[in-house]
Every structure is written in structure tokens, then in C-alpha cells.
Write an enzyme that holds these catalytic residues in place. Structure first.
Site, PDB file in Angstrom:
ATOM      1  CE  LYS A   1     -84.426 -53.522 -50.454  1.00  0.00           C
ATOM      2  NZ  LYS A   1     -83.467 -54.605 -50.286  1.00  0.00           N
TER       3      LYS A   1
ATOM      4  CG  HIS B   1     -83.363 -49.082 -49.322  1.00  0.00           C
ATOM      5  ND1 HIS B   1     -84.725 -49.097 -49.157  1.00  0.00           N
ATOM      6  CD2 HIS B   1     -82.906 -50.169 -48.678  1.00  0.00           C
ATOM      7  CE1 HIS B   1     -85.066 -50.139 -48.414  1.00  0.00           C
ATOM      8  NE2 HIS B   1     -83.987 -50.802 -48.126  1.00  0.00           N
TER       9      HIS B   1
END
Ligand code: OMP
Length: 229
Positions: free
Chosen positions: A115, A117
Site C-alpha cells: 500500500k 497510502h
């Protein structure tokens, strides 16, 4: 070889849900196998109970052996289950280690896609950094998948002190030695890779249940890829 009750239960649950099959299968390593165990199909409450109880008992016995001075697992902090199949297995096993054996550990898993973010990264769950980690995996043949899981934990700063497997297919590993021996060397030595079932246990079960055709194919496969030690 006499099988433990939890081993027979796992084999029979595996057969009943179509997770353990006999036939002709091409493996990830390219080997043609007369059987295949797809742990992803062990997907109901009762089956998960049989599998994760067996993982928890295998881990607890191995810790006990080591504390008595025999080869076995050292104490660890976190159980790591690689995505995807390892995730529910590690979570349920951590729960059962606590409830049935009084062994309290965290659990962690990875994402297949990092990921970029939010919390970021590939790791989820208990932080493995600076911790002793036991990797939990389903099936190992040549040892490629388990090495990948070990690398993920190391990259996140964890110290891998062992690995526990559902099924050791007892085959030759990537370096031409026994796969288990190769992985044991990677994670600290003898006794560090306990397993619930081995290929020979499946062969004992076939013999006890009069499945002679399947047993014959297994024996032939063993002659070609089995670890003779
Ligand atoms: P290695 O990476 O060669 O050790 O193979 C292990 C992986 O193969 C597992 O993580 C599975 O993806 C898959 N596999 C099974 O799930 N069950 C089997 O009986 C055999 C294999 C396999 O392809 O060797």
C-alpha cells in the site's frame, strides 16, 4: 507407521472437502505428482478447527521438546502467515495456542500488493521488527514458497526462528538436499521446521484404507523425488 488421531482427522477432512486429491497433477516445481493438497479448500469451521488445532499441537510439542533439550522450536513472539492462505491459519492458530496451550503470541501477515497510502507497507498485524518470528505455511515441495515467506519477514526486520508446515512432501529441495534440511539450515538448524503431516503419513493412511492403486503411484513418485535419508 501409526498415525496420530489429529493426523487421520486432517487427512479425512481434506479428502471429504476435495482438498486432498489423488490423480495426476503438475506442481509449481514442474514435477508430475500423483497427489495434491490444496489447503485453500480447508474452508469451514470444523475443518479449520481440525487444521489449526493440529498446527497448535505441533508447535506446542516442538517448543516442549526444545525446552527438554531435544531438537525443536525456540520460544517466539509472532506467528507469521503469508498471504493469502496463511492469513486465517495463522490467526486461528494464535487463538488456539492461547486457548488450548497457554502460549501467547502475536500474529502478522503480509499484503501481496504494497500500500502506498494510509499505514503503507506490506505487513499487517503485530509488528515483527526486532521480534522472534515463526513462519506458518501450508505445503512445501521444493521450498520456494517458504523461502519467499522467510524473506518477507526478514525484510520487515523480524528474526525467523523456525517454520511450521501442514504438509512436508518429503521431496528434494532446491539445493539437491532434503527440502526440510535446507529450510532448517536457513532458520537455525535441526528441529526448527516441524510439520503436521508428511508424505509417508499419507502413504500409511492409503495402506490402512486399502487404496493400493494410489499407494503404488505414490511409491513410484517417492522413488523419483523423495528424500532418501
Ligand atoms: P514449493 O514452493 O515448491 O515448496 O511448493 C509449495 C507450493 O506449491 C505451495 O505453496 C502451493 O502453492 C503449491 N502446492 C500445493 O498447494 N499443494 C501440493 O500438494 C503441491 C504444491 C506444489 O505445487 O508443489
Amino acid at each position: 507407521m501409526s498415525l496420530q488421531k489429529y493426523q487421520t482427522e486432517l487427512i479425512e477432512h481434506g479428502m471429504s472437502v476435495g482438498a486432498l486429491k489423488f490423480g495426476t497433477f503438475t506442481l509449481k516445481s514442474g514435477r508430475q505428482s500423483p497427489y495434491f493438497f490444496n489447503a485453500g479448500l480447508l474452508a469451514s469451521g470444523p475443518v479449520l478447527d481440525a487444521l489449526c488445532s493440529a498446527y497448535a499441537s505441533t508447535i506446542a510439542s516442538s517448543l516442549k521438546a526444545a525446552s527438554d533439550g531435544s531438537p525443536g522450536l525456540p520460544k517466539f513472539d509472532i506467528l507469521f502467515g503469508p498471504a493469502y492462505k496463511g492469513i486465517p491459519f495463522a490467526a486461528c492458530t494464535a487463538l488456539l495456542l492461547h486457548r488450548d496451550h497457554g502460549i501467547d503470541v502475536g500474529y502478522a501477515y503480509d499484503r501481496k500488493e504494497a500500500k502506498d497510502h494510509g499505514e503503507g507497507g506490506v505487513m499487517v498485524g503485530a509488528d515483527v521488527k526486532g521480534k522472534k518470528v515463526l513462519v506458518l505455511d501450508d505445503v512445501a515441495t521444493a521450498g520456494t514458497a517458504i523461502r519467499g515467506a522467510i524473506d518477507v519477514v526478514r525484510k520487515a526486520g523480524g528474526e525467523v526462528v523456525g517454520a511450521v508446515l501442514m504438509l512436508d512432501r518429503q521431496e528434494v529441495g532446491r539445493e539437491g538436499k532434503g527440502m526440510i534440511e535446507e529450510v532448517e539450515t536457513l532458520v537455525g538448524g535441526k528441529g526448527r521446521v516441524p510439520t503436521i503431516l508428511k508424505m509417508k503419513d499419507l502413504m500409511s493412511w492409503l495402506e490402512q484404507n486399502g487404496k493400493t492403486e494410489e499407494l503404488k503411484s505414490m511409491q513410484e513418485y517417492w522413488e523419483q523425488y523423495g528424500v532418501k535419508s
